[in-house]
Design a protein around this motif. Structure first.
Motif, mmCIF file in Angstrom:
data_model
loop_
_atom_site.group_PDB
_atom_site.id
_atom_site.type_symbol
_atom_site.label_atom_id
_atom_site.label_comp_id
_atom_site.label_asym_id
_atom_site.label_seq_id
_atom_site.Cartn_x
_atom_site.Cartn_y
_atom_site.Cartn_z
ATOM 1 N N ASP A 54 0.836 -1.098 -0.029
ATOM 2 C CA ASP A 54 0.313 0.079 0.160
ATOM 3 C C ASP A 54 1.024 1.416 -0.249
ATOM 4 N N PHE A 55 1.599 1.993 -1.491
ATOM 5 C CA PHE A 55 2.505 2.611 -1.555
ATOM 6 C C PHE A 55 1.742 3.734 -0.451
ATOM 7 N N ASN A 56 0.000 4.382 -0.620
ATOM 8 C CA ASN A 56 -0.354 5.471 0.538
ATOM 9 C C ASN A 56 -0.790 5.067 1.521
ATOM 10 N N SER A 57 0.366 4.646 2.143
ATOM 11 C CA SER A 57 0.405 4.692 3.717
ATOM 12 C C SER A 57 1.096 5.270 3.478
ATOM 13 N N SER A 58 2.002 5.582 5.131
ATOM 14 C CA SER A 58 2.777 6.145 5.483
ATOM 15 C C SER A 58 4.209 5.438 5.813
ATOM 16 N N ASP A 59 3.777 4.097 6.236
ATOM 17 C CA ASP A 59 5.152 2.930 5.563
ATOM 18 C C ASP A 59 4.683 2.122 5.372
ATOM 19 N N PRO A 60 4.616 1.735 4.140
ATOM 20 C CA PRO A 60 4.632 0.540 3.425
ATOM 21 C C PRO A 60 5.369 -0.428 3.438
ATOM 22 N N TRP A 61 6.500 -0.071 3.967
ATOM 23 C CA TRP A 61 8.332 -1.652 4.124
ATOM 24 C C TRP A 61 7.478 -1.740 5.531
ATOM 25 N N HIS A 62 6.291 -1.568 6.387
ATOM 26 C CA HIS A 62 5.792 -2.526 7.506
ATOM 27 C C HIS A 62 4.946 -4.024 7.158
ATOM 28 N N ASN A 63 5.070 -4.196 5.934
ATOM 29 C CA ASN A 63 4.752 -5.706 5.313
ATOM 30 C C ASN A 63 5.696 -5.955 4.929
ATOM 31 N N GLU A 64 6.147 -7.777 5.503
ATOM 32 C CA GLU A 64 7.184 -8.009 5.121
ATOM 33 C C GLU A 64 6.743 -8.319 3.647
ATOM 34 N N ASP A 65 6.062 -9.229 3.400
ATOM 35 C CA ASP A 65 5.693 -9.612 1.600
ATOM 36 C C ASP A 65 6.060 -7.905 0.617
ATOM 37 N N CYS A 66 5.255 -7.090 0.793
ATOM 38 C CA CYS A 66 5.969 -5.720 0.043
ATOM 39 C C CYS A 66 7.433 -6.050 0.450
ATOM 40 N N SER A 67 8.148 -6.037 1.439
ATOM 41 C CA SER A 67 9.113 -4.950 1.653
ATOM 42 C C SER A 67 10.413 -6.124 0.645
ATOM 43 N N GLN A 68 9.930 -7.618 0.618
ATOM 44 C CA GLN A 68 10.473 -8.359 -0.074
ATOM 45 C C GLN A 68 10.893 -8.313 -1.581
ATOM 46 N N ALA A 69 9.664 -7.859 -1.804
ATOM 47 C CA ALA A 69 9.590 -7.373 -3.685
ATOM 48 C C ALA A 69 9.269 -6.825 -4.296
ATOM 49 N N VAL A 70 9.552 -5.786 -3.566
ATOM 50 C CA VAL A 70 10.233 -4.564 -3.792
ATOM 51 C C VAL A 70 11.714 -4.734 -3.767
ATOM 52 N N ASP A 71 12.588 -5.412 -2.724
ATOM 53 C CA ASP A 71 14.044 -6.109 -3.120
ATOM 54 C C ASP A 71 13.796 -6.193 -3.726
ATOM 55 N N GLU A 72 13.511 -7.248 -4.507
ATOM 56 C CA GLU A 72 13.699 -8.366 -5.772
ATOM 57 C C GLU A 72 13.311 -7.312 -7.186
ATOM 58 N N VAL A 73 12.247 -6.256 -6.872
ATOM 59 C CA VAL A 73 12.996 -5.898 -7.712
ATOM 60 C C VAL A 73 13.805 -5.017 -8.465
ATOM 61 N N LEU A 74 13.937 -3.676 -6.972
ATOM 62 C CA LEU A 74 15.470 -3.702 -7.110
ATOM 63 C C LEU A 74 16.638 -4.068 -7.241
ATOM 64 N N LYS A 75 16.063 -6.015 -6.942
ATOM 65 C CA LYS A 75 17.622 -6.679 -6.804
ATOM 66 C C LYS A 75 17.956 -7.197 -8.697
ATOM 67 N N GLN A 76 16.605 -6.981 -9.055
ATOM 68 C CA GLN A 76 16.763 -7.027 -11.009
ATOM 69 C C GLN A 76 17.586 -5.959 -11.515
ATOM 70 N N TYR A 77 16.787 -4.794 -10.993
ATOM 71 C CA TYR A 77 17.629 -3.684 -11.816
ATOM 72 C C TYR A 77 18.599 -3.075 -11.401
ATOM 73 N N LYS A 78 19.163 -3.847 -10.407
ATOM 74 C CA LYS A 78 21.263 -3.960 -10.263
ATOM 75 C C LYS A 78 21.738 -4.916 -11.825
ATOM 76 N N GLU A 79 21.226 -5.261 -12.144
ATOM 77 C CA GLU A 79 21.764 -6.640 -12.661
ATOM 78 C C GLU A 79 21.860 -5.037 -14.765
ATOM 79 N N ILE A 80 21.357 -4.266 -14.252
ATOM 80 C CA ILE A 80 21.119 -3.102 -16.403
ATOM 81 C C ILE A 80 21.488 -1.585 -15.050
ATOM 82 N N ASP A 81 20.570 -1.045 -16.814
ATOM 83 C CA ASP A 81 20.734 0.527 -15.642
ATOM 84 C C ASP A 81 19.304 0.326 -15.954
ATOM 85 N N ILE A 82 19.074 1.191 -14.510
ATOM 86 C CA ILE A 82 17.401 1.112 -14.230
ATOM 87 C C ILE A 82 17.137 2.553 -15.453
ATOM 88 N N TYR A 83 18.271 4.070 -15.112
ATOM 89 C CA TYR A 83 17.628 5.114 -15.768
ATOM 90 C C TYR A 83 17.857 5.119 -17.739
#
Length: 481
Positions: free
Chosen positions: A264-293
């Motif tokens: 819930d990105f509209n919440s003040s702290d969406p990262w308290h949800n462990e599933d959300c936090s790990q999934a976003v970690d996975e997004v960032l992990k994949q982007y580290k393989e290429i140039d995100i920009y």
């Protein structure tokens, strides 16, 4: 450009942006300007730049140096100002800001993107940019806040207060004190432009000018703002980042579905949800393989030190801090060359940044500023509404191969304004080709650049100059070949 560091610490993600890039102009497009132009010659002659190493011959004047924004604390901001190539006295003044927070508008905007001089690939000279925006306007580049580039404070506690409001107030004070050096520009038509995290800087400064213009003695003739791949609203920016990654096959269906279900990105702290936090970690992990920009260009694999003193490869693997680079011969390691150039004693002396002996330690981005940033508004959409009501012109554009502040993020953010459409979605053209698409709303124009990454002018220098010209003229981008 601005470096973007993606932080996930104690499941608190800080959505702040940097950006960088290097425009390189092919030799067949370079031209050196001759003689006989009328110059304004209205600046502070002590800031006039002469003898800049490697500078191509030009027929306009440019100035660089410091403007004090707080006498008590000894706080000074560094600028580089280029008069327009022709008829400077008739053309508007445009302030350009890069973001970060913590990245240099001189190192990125001025000498990698839209200024007349681009740092050469050996870090020892400059080449002429045939698509410089000072063809159309007088261009002012500011290193802000203090701690960025050559800007500094003699009071260490200032560096502990840095945030959006601090930066806007210093930029506002800079402008008024800069006008004391350049009085002929005080009444000029004025615009503010910028990229990435400057998506917050620019509207925040515009709002401050608008509010303080009620005192006519402080009036600045602000007419509009221009924003490229701008961070706008945290919730929409994150949703757009994730959806774009999925739609461009960077992440799996499963990761995307987990994010959509648990975050819930509209919440003040969406990262308290462990599933959300790990999934976003996975997004960032994949982007580290290429140039995100810049999804479809190479990254820098050089072993030379980057602007933070780490090897470029290590920096890429650890934090994806290197910026996107260009197709068609662009060098993905240009940040290193900029650092070499701006730490030369003769360059610092020519730019009035030092006496040539007591050198400043210049870096293209200051990660301490980024990591310790104080206040960041979660959304500047309310400021957009205020600026639109005041009648300011607002144009927003997106390079459509940027994954960091992707076109989806901007579309999601702007859709929350619910503005009436005045001219429907259609292509715009440059050199008889589709350059992108655009739509006009009541109070705002949104456009895309086809095949451009985060710092659009680096990928599409000619197209971006044509777009900038349309913005200044108040004309729609060309919608016919």
């Amino acid at each position: 450009m601005d470096n973007i560091v993606l932080k996930l610490s104690s499941h608190t993600l800080v959505l702040l942006l940097f950006l960088s890039f290097e425009p390189v102009v092919s030799s067949r497009h370079r031209q050196y300007w001759g003689h006989g132009k009328k110059l304004m010659s209205s600046g502070d002659n002590s800031d006039l730049v002469t003898g800049l190493p490697g500078q191509p011959q030009v027929d306009f004047q440019h100035y660089a140096g410091y403007v004090t924004v707080n006498e008590t604390n000894g706080r000074s901001l560094f600028y580089w100002f280029y008069e327009a190539m022709t008829k400077a006295e008739e053309k508007p003044l445009v302030l350009w800001l890069n973001g970060g927070p913590g990245c240099s508008s001189v190192g990125y905007g001025a000498t990698q993107e839209i200024g007349p001089f681009l740092v050469d690939s050996d870090g020892q000279g400059l080449k002429f940019n045939n698509f410089s925006w000072n063809r159309e306007a007088n261009m002012l580049f500011l290193e802000s806040p203090v701690g960025v580039g050559f800007s500094y404070s003699n009071t260490t506690s200032d560096y502990e207060q840095l945030g959006d409001d601090f930066t806007a107030n210093d930029a506002y004070n800079f402008l008024h004190n800069w006008f004391l050096k350049f009085p002929s520009y005080r009444t000029k038509t004025f615009y503010i432009a910028g990229e990435s995290y400057a998506g917050k800087y620019v509207p925040e400064l515009a709002e401050l000018i608008l509010d303080r213009n009620k005192d006519m003695s402080l009036h600045i003739d602000l007419k509009g703002i221009l924003l490229g791949n701008p961070e706008t609203s945290d919730a929409e920016d994150w949703m757009g980042l994730v959806d774009y990654a999925w739609s461009h096959a960077v992440i799996s269906d499963e990761t995307h579905q987990t994010v959509k279900k648990s975050c819930d990105f509209n919440s003040s702290d969406p990262w308290h949800n462990e599933d959300c936090s790990q999934a976003v970690d996975e997004v960032l992990k994949q982007y580290k393989e290429i140039d995100i920009y810049s999804l479809y260009t190479s990254t820098c694999f050089a072993s030379t030190a980057n602007s933070n003193g780490q090897s470029v490869q290590t920096s890429m693997k650890r934090s994806s801090t290197m910026m996107p680079r260009m197709m068609g011969g662009y060098d993905p390691c240009l940040d290193d060359y900029a650092k070499t150039f701006y730490n030369r004693p003769d360059v610092q002396k020519a730019l009035h940044a030092s006496d040539g002996h007591n050198l400043k330690n210049w870096s293209i981005c200051n990660n301490n500023i980024f990591n310790n940033w104080g206040d960041s508004k979660p959304s500047v959409i309310p400021i957009y509404k205020k600026l639109i009501s005041a009648g300011l012109k607002i144009w927003v554009y997106s390079g459509d191969t940027d994954g960091r502040v992707p076109v989806l993020s901007t579309r999601y953010s702007l859709s929350s304004l619910a503005l009436p459409v005045t001219k429907p979605w259609r292509p715009w053209y440059h050199d008889n080709e589709v350059s992108g698409w655009f739509e006009e709303y009541q109070g705002l124009t949104f456009a895309t650049f086809r095949g451009a990454g985060h710092a659009v002018p680096c990928f599409k220098p000619s197209n971006s100059l044509a777009f900038f010209s349309s913005f200044l003229l108040g004309e729609s981008p060309p919608s016919t070949k």
